[in-house]
Design an enzyme around this catalytic site. Structure first.
Site, PDB file in Angstrom:
ATOM      1  N   GLU A 179     -32.475  -0.163  18.223  1.00  0.00           N
ATOM      2  CA  GLU A 179     -31.692  -1.321  17.753  1.00  0.00           C
ATOM      3  C   GLU A 179     -31.990  -2.579  18.576  1.00  0.00           C
ATOM      4  O   GLU A 179     -31.114  -3.130  19.255  1.00  0.00           O
ATOM      5  CB  GLU A 179     -30.192  -1.004  17.801  1.00  0.00           C
ATOM      6  CG  GLU A 179     -29.824   0.119  16.878  1.00  0.00           C
ATOM      7  CD  GLU A 179     -28.345   0.353  16.707  1.00  0.00           C
ATOM      8  OE1 GLU A 179     -27.950   0.875  15.656  1.00  0.00           O
ATOM      9  OE2 GLU A 179     -27.565   0.020  17.609  1.00  0.00           O
ATOM     10  N   GLU A 370     -30.607   6.675  11.793  1.00  0.00           N
ATOM     11  CA  GLU A 370     -29.177   6.857  12.100  1.00  0.00           C
ATOM     12  C   GLU A 370     -28.358   6.552  10.860  1.00  0.00           C
ATOM     13  O   GLU A 370     -28.568   5.525  10.214  1.00  0.00           O
ATOM     14  CB  GLU A 370     -28.699   5.908  13.214  1.00  0.00           C
ATOM     15  CG  GLU A 370     -29.170   6.256  14.589  1.00  0.00           C
ATOM     16  CD  GLU A 370     -28.548   5.372  15.665  1.00  0.00           C
ATOM     17  OE1 GLU A 370     -27.391   4.918  15.503  1.00  0.00           O
ATOM     18  OE2 GLU A 370     -29.235   5.123  16.665  1.00  0.00           O
TER      19      GLU A 370
HETATM   20  C1  BG6 Z   1     -25.911   2.857  17.097  1.00  0.00           C
HETATM   21  C2  BG6 Z   1     -26.544   3.382  18.338  1.00  0.00           C
HETATM   22  O1  BG6 Z   1     -25.540   1.567  17.400  1.00  0.00           O
HETATM   23  O2  BG6 Z   1     -24.751   3.411  16.613  1.00  0.00           O
HETATM   24  C3  BG6 Z   1     -25.999   4.701  18.836  1.00  0.00           C
HETATM   25  O3  BG6 Z   1     -27.921   3.422  18.263  1.00  0.00           O
HETATM   26  C4  BG6 Z   1     -24.508   4.754  18.582  1.00  0.00           C
HETATM   27  O4  BG6 Z   1     -26.328   4.830  20.181  1.00  0.00           O
HETATM   28  C5  BG6 Z   1     -24.288   4.669  17.071  1.00  0.00           C
HETATM   29  O5  BG6 Z   1     -23.889   5.864  19.117  1.00  0.00           O
HETATM   30  C6  BG6 Z   1     -22.846   4.821  16.642  1.00  0.00           C
HETATM   31  O6  BG6 Z   1     -22.035   3.931  17.347  1.00  0.00           O
HETATM   32  P1  BG6 Z   1     -20.773   4.431  18.159  1.00  0.00           P
HETATM   33  O7  BG6 Z   1     -20.255   3.227  18.821  1.00  0.00           O
HETATM   34  O8  BG6 Z   1     -19.839   4.994  17.144  1.00  0.00           O
HETATM   35  O9  BG6 Z   1     -21.257   5.459  19.106  1.00  0.00           O
END
Ligand code: BG6
Length: 477
Positions: A179, A370
């Site tokens: 990201e 993701e």
């Molecule tokens: C993304 C990241 O921003 O979202 C992860 O690459 C992160 O590291 C994921 O865990 C989900 O966000 P959060 O804040 O719910 O963990």
């Protein structure tokens, strides 16, 4: 029709959110270790509050994570049972170079990942490696100011050279920075930036981003040189901005927000700064040092594919109103969408829209690295969680992704759901914000046995993979 036969289904993690074991086998301290749970987390990750060491008053979830460092074999076996074709993980920089500026890598760190990759290969799982997932050795922050300093490019190249050589033949898919656009929102994570009083924060962020862009291009060069089979991708936090209303002012605002979010990826994909960004620097009086040599490097080494996270779409409005959460980005609330328990707006069609935007804009293969739902899970006495809400979220997103491939012709290499095993939340530091198919017995305060158990979604995802994404209904178990 549908997904290609060799579509890479799997799951994703990040070293700092799962490994723990932060002081073993020669590992150095990193920014991500000293980010605590609680109200100080946000000012720290946004670079507003200097906090570079542990203290007594905070709880630091990364110290133990889910102890993946010691349990990865058990976890990879569970991934294999679900039928994973790929597993996305990140390398902790300070395991390989504990301070970051050494010239010789730490053998124990290199060995740890080598064994992990071999474990993946044992099950036919292709590792997908993020070189930097928000982490930076703390020494590089104290000594050089993190990515605000151009010397970081050199240190990063040393890291990339060491891992590219060592893992040749074991790893083919690489992501340079997780990201990368997050640097504009949470610059301590990813770039190790702590602002000094009175400085122009935007200038610092873009200068640091520029250094990361050059480092990413150099990494692409090194990885291609070491093994022409390597595929190198950029990675962004995606999610299109919609105009709140169809009035031109809102549409214009959404165009600006989308550009802001895509600007760094434009450079990694196309090899040059877009005019709109250069104009923005000019109008805001931002003095970003970009040399002719940098321009050549950016141009010569663009990425092979575009990877991204998608959790939510966003909304832009000329007159700012009520804002809602969404992965550090705050956005105007969309009255047409439901939201997760953490206020992230749920929008499967937005996923299809985002896939199309990225494909249309870059014409390079995409990889969803993701996606998922952060939710509170309540296990029964056997650790079983009936997480129908997660299954529902993911089924709708996978269907939308299938539409993008099948009906719109988007070229997509794979899909790794976020936090395939419960891990520490990056945004909040909580354990209770869970994404996994595998439950981990640990709570926000650090209580629990760390035992693993399969959730209902474990069986569901196994069937999704077995049918190559054709059947997203819950099977009989
Ligand atoms: C993304 C990241 O921003 O979202 C992860 O690459 C992160 O590291 C994921 O865990 C989900 O966000 P959060 O804040 O719910 O963990």
């Amino acid at each position: 029709m549908g997904f290609k036969k060799d579509f890479l289904w799997g799951g994703a993690t990040a070293a700092n959110q799962c490994e723990g074991a932060i002081d073993v086998d020669g590992r150095g301290l990193a920014n991500v270790d000293v980010v605590p749970l609680g109200k100080d987390r946000l000012p720290i990750i946004t670079g507003k509050m200097k906090h570079l060491a542990f203290d007594e008053e905070h709880f630091y979830p990364a110290k133990v994570g889910i102890d993946f460092y010691h349990r990865y074999k058990e976890d990879i076996a569970l991934f294999a049972e679900m039928g994973f074709k790929t597993f996305r993980l990140s390398i902790a920089w300070s395991r390989i170079f504990p301070n970051g500026d050494e010239t010789t890598p730490n053998e124990e760190g290199l060995k740890f990942y080598e064994e992990m990759f071999k474990e993946c290969k044992k099950y036919g799982i292709e590792p997908l490696v993020t070189i930097t997932h928000f982490d930076c050795p703390i020494h590089l922050i104290k000594e050089y100011g993190g990515w605000r300093n151009k010397k970081m490019v050199e240190f990063y190249q040393n890291l990339v050279t060491a891992i590219a050589k060592r893992y040749k033949g074991l790893v083919k898919y690489w992501l340079t920075f997780n990201e990368i656009n997050m640097i504009l929102h949470a610059p301590f994570m990813g770039a190790g930036i702590v602002f000094e009083e009175g400085e122009n924060e935007e200038e610092v962020k873009y200068q640091a981003a520029h250094h990361e862009l050059v480092a990413s291009a150099e990494a692409t060069r090194i990885l291609h040189e070491v093994d022409p089979e390597n595929k190198v991708g950029c990675m962004m936090a995606a999610g299109d901005y919609y105009a709140y209303e169809c009035k031109p002012e809102d549409v214009f605002e959404s165009m600006k927000e989308n550009r802001h979010n895509l600007s760094l990826i434009d450079i990694q994909a196309r090899g040059y700064y877009p005019n709109y960004l250069l104009k923005e620097f000019e109008q805001k009086g931002l003095n970003i040092e970009i040399t002719e040599e940098d321009k050549k490097v950016l141009k010569a080494h663009t990425v092979d594919f575009i990877s991204f996270s998608y959790y939510a779409s966003r909304v832009a409005r000329a007159e700012k109103e009520e804002l809602t959460a969404g992965n550090i980005f705050e956005s105007v609330k969309n009255p047409h969408l439901e939201a997760s328990e953490w206020g992230w707006q749920i929008d499967p069609l937005g996923f299809r829209i985002t896939l199309n935007t990225l494909w249309d804009r870059y014409q390079k293969p995409l990889f969803v690295v993701e996606n998922g739902l952060g939710a509170v899970d309540t296990p029964d006495e056997n650790g079983y969680v009936a997480d129908d809400y997660r299954i529902d979220y993911m089924a709708r997103h996978i269907e939308a992704m299938r539409d993008a491939v099948e009906k719109d012709g988007v070229e997509l290499w794979g899909y790794t759901s976020w936090g395939c095993i419960d891990l520490v939340s990056a945004g909040t530091g909580e354990m209770k914000k869970r994404y996994g198919f595998i439950y981990v017995d640990r709570d926000n305060e650090g209580n629990g046995t760390l035992a693993r158990s399969k959730k209902k979604s474990f069986y569901w995802y196994k069937n999704v993979i077995a049918t190559n994404g054709e059947d997203v209904a819950m099977p009989e178990i």
